[in-house]
Design an enzyme around this catalytic site. Structure first.
Site, PDB file in Angstrom:
ATOM      1  N   LEU A  12       0.835  -1.208   0.000  1.00 24.42           N
ATOM      2  CA  LEU A  12       0.000   0.000   0.000  1.00 24.42           C
ATOM      3  C   LEU A  12       0.866   1.252   0.000  1.00 24.42           C
ATOM      4  CD1 LEU A  12      -2.696  -1.098   2.592  1.00 24.42           C
ATOM      5  CD2 LEU A  12      -2.642  -1.471   0.121  1.00 24.42           C
ATOM      6  N   GLY A  15      -1.297   6.492  -0.114  1.00 22.96           N
ATOM      7  CA  GLY A  15      -1.698   7.521   0.848  1.00 22.96           C
ATOM      8  C   GLY A  15      -0.971   8.839   0.618  1.00 22.96           C
ATOM      9  N   ARG A  19       0.625  13.990   7.191  1.00 20.38           N
ATOM     10  CA  ARG A  19       1.440  14.423   8.331  1.00 20.38           C
ATOM     11  C   ARG A  19       2.892  14.720   7.959  1.00 20.38           C
ATOM     12  NH1 ARG A  19      -0.935   9.333  11.645  1.00 20.38           N
ATOM     13  NH2 ARG A  19      -1.330   8.668   9.499  1.00 20.38           N
ATOM     14  N   LYS A  26       4.700  10.281   0.219  1.00 12.61           N
ATOM     15  CA  LYS A  26       5.400   9.814   1.427  1.00 12.61           C
ATOM     16  C   LYS A  26       6.391   8.688   1.147  1.00 12.61           C
ATOM     17  CE  LYS A  26       3.096   7.529   4.715  1.00 12.61           C
ATOM     18  NZ  LYS A  26       2.293   7.332   5.936  1.00 12.61           N
ATOM     19  N   GLN A  80      -5.202   3.847  -7.160  1.00 10.53           N
ATOM     20  CA  GLN A  80      -6.295   4.250  -6.282  1.00 10.53           C
ATOM     21  C   GLN A  80      -6.522   5.742  -6.543  1.00 10.53           C
ATOM     22  OE1 GLN A  80      -5.483   4.736  -2.099  1.00 10.53           O
ATOM     23  NE2 GLN A  80      -7.549   4.151  -1.493  1.00 10.53           N
ATOM     24  N   ASN A 177      -1.466  -3.363  15.770  1.00  9.87           N
ATOM     25  CA  ASN A 177      -1.464  -3.888  14.400  1.00  9.87           C
ATOM     26  C   ASN A 177      -0.238  -3.344  13.672  1.00  9.87           C
ATOM     27  OD1 ASN A 177      -2.113  -4.632  11.773  1.00  9.87           O
ATOM     28  ND2 ASN A 177      -3.503  -2.897  11.490  1.00  9.87           N
ATOM     29  N   ASN A 235       4.945   8.305   9.501  1.00  9.18           N
ATOM     30  CA  ASN A 235       3.823   9.195   9.189  1.00  9.18           C
ATOM     31  C   ASN A 235       4.250  10.662   9.206  1.00  9.18           C
ATOM     32  OD1 ASN A 235       1.979   7.029   9.005  1.00  9.18           O
ATOM     33  ND2 ASN A 235       1.794   6.993  11.219  1.00  9.18           N
ATOM     34  N   LYS A 325      32.231   9.099  -4.611  1.00 11.01           N
ATOM     35  CA  LYS A 325      31.011   8.633  -5.286  1.00 11.01           C
ATOM     36  C   LYS A 325      31.422   7.811  -6.486  1.00 11.01           C
ATOM     37  CE  LYS A 325      29.040   9.754  -8.628  1.00 11.01           C
ATOM     38  NZ  LYS A 325      28.667  10.484  -9.836  1.00 11.01           N
TER      39      LYS A 325
HETATM   40  C1  UD1 Z   1      -2.442   1.756   9.632  1.00 10.60           C
HETATM   41  C2  UD1 Z   1      -3.447   0.791  10.241  1.00 10.60           C
HETATM   42  C3  UD1 Z   1      -3.125   0.645  11.714  1.00 10.60           C
HETATM   43  C4  UD1 Z   1      -1.724   0.150  11.906  1.00 10.60           C
HETATM   44  C5  UD1 Z   1      -0.713   1.046  11.158  1.00 10.60           C
HETATM   45  C6  UD1 Z   1       0.647   0.380  11.135  1.00 10.60           C
HETATM   46  C7  UD1 Z   1      -5.504   1.074   8.954  1.00 10.60           C
HETATM   47  C8  UD1 Z   1      -6.882   1.608   8.959  1.00 10.60           C
HETATM   48  N1  UD1 Z   1      -4.784   1.303  10.049  1.00 10.60           N
HETATM   49  O1  UD1 Z   1      -2.599   3.035  10.262  1.00 10.60           O
HETATM   50  O2  UD1 Z   1      -4.054  -0.264  12.320  1.00 10.60           O
HETATM   51  O3  UD1 Z   1      -1.411   0.099  13.290  1.00 10.60           O
HETATM   52  O4  UD1 Z   1      -1.113   1.239   9.796  1.00 10.60           O
HETATM   53  O5  UD1 Z   1       1.614   1.204  10.558  1.00 10.60           O
HETATM   54  O6  UD1 Z   1      -5.116   0.436   8.004  1.00 10.60           O
HETATM   55  N2  UD1 Z   1      -2.982   4.044   2.108  1.00 10.60           N
HETATM   56  C9  UD1 Z   1      -3.379   4.039   0.797  1.00 10.60           C
HETATM   57  N3  UD1 Z   1      -4.538   4.644   0.456  1.00 10.60           N
HETATM   58  C10 UD1 Z   1      -5.346   5.247   1.355  1.00 10.60           C
HETATM   59  C11 UD1 Z   1      -4.928   5.269   2.714  1.00 10.60           C
HETATM   60  C12 UD1 Z   1      -3.740   4.650   3.059  1.00 10.60           C
HETATM   61  O7  UD1 Z   1      -2.685   3.483  -0.060  1.00 10.60           O
HETATM   62  O8  UD1 Z   1      -6.399   5.748   0.967  1.00 10.60           O
HETATM   63  C13 UD1 Z   1      -1.708   3.386   2.469  1.00 10.60           C
HETATM   64  C14 UD1 Z   1      -0.659   4.354   2.948  1.00 10.60           C
HETATM   65  O9  UD1 Z   1       0.143   4.802   1.860  1.00 10.60           O
HETATM   66  C15 UD1 Z   1       0.134   3.506   3.949  1.00 10.60           C
HETATM   67  C16 UD1 Z   1      -0.898   2.484   4.430  1.00 10.60           C
HETATM   68  O10 UD1 Z   1      -1.961   2.496   3.516  1.00 10.60           O
HETATM   69  O11 UD1 Z   1       1.193   2.817   3.308  1.00 10.60           O
HETATM   70  C17 UD1 Z   1      -1.401   2.799   5.833  1.00 10.60           C
HETATM   71  O12 UD1 Z   1      -2.001   4.071   5.821  1.00 10.60           O
HETATM   72  P1  UD1 Z   1      -1.713   5.140   6.949  1.00 10.60           P
HETATM   73  O13 UD1 Z   1      -2.565   6.334   6.695  1.00 10.60           O
HETATM   74  O14 UD1 Z   1      -0.271   5.336   7.118  1.00 10.60           O
HETATM   75  O15 UD1 Z   1      -2.337   4.355   8.188  1.00 10.60           O
HETATM   76  P2  UD1 Z   1      -1.940   4.433   9.721  1.00 10.60           P
HETATM   77  O16 UD1 Z   1      -2.705   5.542  10.351  1.00 10.60           O
HETATM   78  O17 UD1 Z   1      -0.494   4.408   9.894  1.00 10.60           O
HETATM   79 CA    CA Z   2       1.334   4.499   8.558  1.00 19.27          CA
END
Ligand code: UD1
Ligand code: CA
Length: 436
Positions: A12, A15, A19, A26, A80, A177, A235, A325
């Site tokens: 994934l 996002g 933050r 990111k 997405q 998690n 984050n 380098k």
């Molecule tokens: C998420 C988990 C949380 C866990 C944590 C671990 C969820 C709802 N929560 O929270 O339980 O403890 O990771 O690090 O999953 N992303 C997308 N598209 C979106 C939203 C997010 O691709 O629409 C991806 C982000 O790029 C990231 C991942 O999903 O790689 C997690 O998203 P993020 O917003 O970082 O979730 P956390 O609040 O860290």
């Molecule tokens: Ca995260």
């Protein structure tokens, strides 16, 4: 042969990373000059399985895709369009995997410390226990921000509650998690049709697949990762600095355990992709990024900067304010002070005088050229080696020379203005000043 079965990975990475307060996606923020996403993909690549990665991209998709095309051509992407949550993100990969029969691991692109060993342990646990959905969890002293693992009286995981949805009591739970899940795909894929966004953030949470699996009588297990440091997600910029220091500290300890002297671990940064052999000494304020090999008995720093694709042969000295380098340096050569060595092949017993610069880059053509120095070459201080040049063995370059042509073996090259002397110049000047 179980080890050769295929596992698919959904990474994934769509996002926004709000933050981070950044224009850049990111997952392209870097640790030791390597994007967060690349650290995750490399750990997947090291697993003893045939694997295929599907990276879900969205925010800044163009940049992430370009990076993947240049560096991980084999990775597939799913788009997405709107960032509606981690569950919605994973759902975008469903059509690509579709009828696959086997294990799918879902992981986040923002957890660069995750190692192939830990991923492998999760997969093993999932298989050995005939699980349908295994969540990798861990215990953190400070669980703030992570989803909390809710277990029933039988110690079974029943659901995951996000920080923002958690009651005060749930916030006390320190099992979190990690964001890594192993799925029996044929069974759990249907969960993605049923996810809802009725939560504090109005997002489709991936974490809800746990409750879905329980409600549909599938076997849900938690694998508690031993090394909780590996799961740190990034984050914010603070997280980025923190994870950099964790990665660095772990590697410096490994190096010291293997016989490398790190004079001051607090001011030394070495990428775990750099190999350093025993009996090297790394002096303070040294920064080493990328893939390099430093062979035994070298001294590096203080204040050295090694930027990748370098080999430093046995017994070399890379001194203060020296930047390397793409440089291959053979044995027992010295670059002791204030030099830049870029795109160079350097032989044995070469001495590079203070303030030597390898001019390797043409800013108009944007080309980088390589220079070669054979064994026993001596470069006088404050010289410029304008690439491409070849300098034969035992050649001697006089101090402050600007070298633009090849030099034959055993020759002396002087390429600087002649010294002129104006006799009595100082006294004459004094006289004119006195008259005025
Ligand atoms: C998420 C988990 C949380 C866990 C944590 C671990 C969820 C709802 N929560 O929270 O339980 O403890 O990771 O690090 O999953 N992303 C997308 N598209 C979106 C939203 C997010 O691709 O629409 C991806 C982000 O790029 C990231 C991942 O999903 O790689 C997690 O998203 P993020 O917003 O970082 O979730 P956390 O609040 O860290
Ligand atoms: Ca995260």
């Amino acid at each position: 042969m179980a080890q050769e079965e295929e596992i698919k990975f959904i990474v994934l990475a769509a996002g926004k990373g709000k933050r981070m307060k950044s224009q850049k996606p990111k997952v392209l923020h870097e640790i030791f000059a390597k994007p967060l996403l690349a650290w995750v993909l490399d750990s997947i690549e090291q697993l003893p399985y045939e694997s295929e990665s599907i990276v879900v991209i969205g925010h800044g998709a163009h940049d992430v895709e370009e990076y993947l095309n240049n560096n991980y051509k084999y990775a597939k992407t799913a788009h997405q369009a709107q960032q509606l949550g981690s569950g919605h993100a994973a759902a975008q990969a469903v059509p690509i995997i579709d009828k696959f029969q086997g294990m799918v691991v879902i992981t986040c692109g923002d957890t660069p410390l995750i190692s192939s060993q830990t991923l492998n342990e999760l997969i093993k646990y999932h298989k050995e226990n005939y699980s349908d959905l295994t969540v990798m969890t861990t215990k953190l002293e400070n669980p703030y921000g992570y989803g909390r693992i809710i277990r029933n009286h039988k110690d079974e995981i029943i659901r995951i509650i996000e920080q923002k949805d958690a009651t005060t009591d749930q916030q006390e739970i320190n099992e979190v998690n990690t964001g890594v899940y192993c799925l029996d795909w044929a069974k759990i894929r249907k969960a993605f049709n049923d996810l809802k966004n009725d939560n504090a953030q109005g997002e489709y949470y991936l974490t809800d697949i746990v409750k879905w699996a329980r409600d549909n009588q599938y076997k849900v297990l938690g694998y508690v990762a031993k090394n909780s440091e590996e799961i740190y997600g990034i984050n914010s910029r603070r997280d980025l600095a923190f994870v950099t220091s964790v990665m660095n500290k772990r590697y410096l300890e490994e190096l010291m355990n293997n016989g490398v002297t790190i004079v001051d671990p607090n001011s030394t940064f070495i990428s775990p992709e750099t190999t350093i052999e025993p009996d090297c000494t790394i002096f303070p304020y040294t920064y080493i990024e990328g893939k390099n090999t430093i062979f035994k008995n070298c001294k590096v720093g203080p204040q050295a900067h090694i930027r990748g694709n370098c080999e430093v042969g046995e017994g070399c000295k890379i001194g203060n304010f020296v930047e390397l380098k793409n440089a291959k340096i053979a044995k027992n050569s010295n670059v002791c002070h204030l030099s830049y060595i870029g795109d160079a092949n350097i032989g044995n017993h070469v001495n590079i005088g203070a303030g030597t610069i390898f001019a390797n880059y043409n800013s108009i053509t944007k080309e980088k050229k390589v220079s070669t120095l054979q064994d026993n070459v001596s470069i006088g201080s404050n010289s410029v080696i304008v690439a491409p040049v070849e300098i034969g063995h035992d050649a001697f370059v006089a101090a402050s020379s600007c070298i633009t042509k090849n030099i034959e073996e055993n020759s002396l090259a002087i390429a600087r203005a002649h010294q002129r002397e104006v006799k009595n110049w100082v006294n004459k000047n004094k006289e004119t000043t006195d008259e005025s």
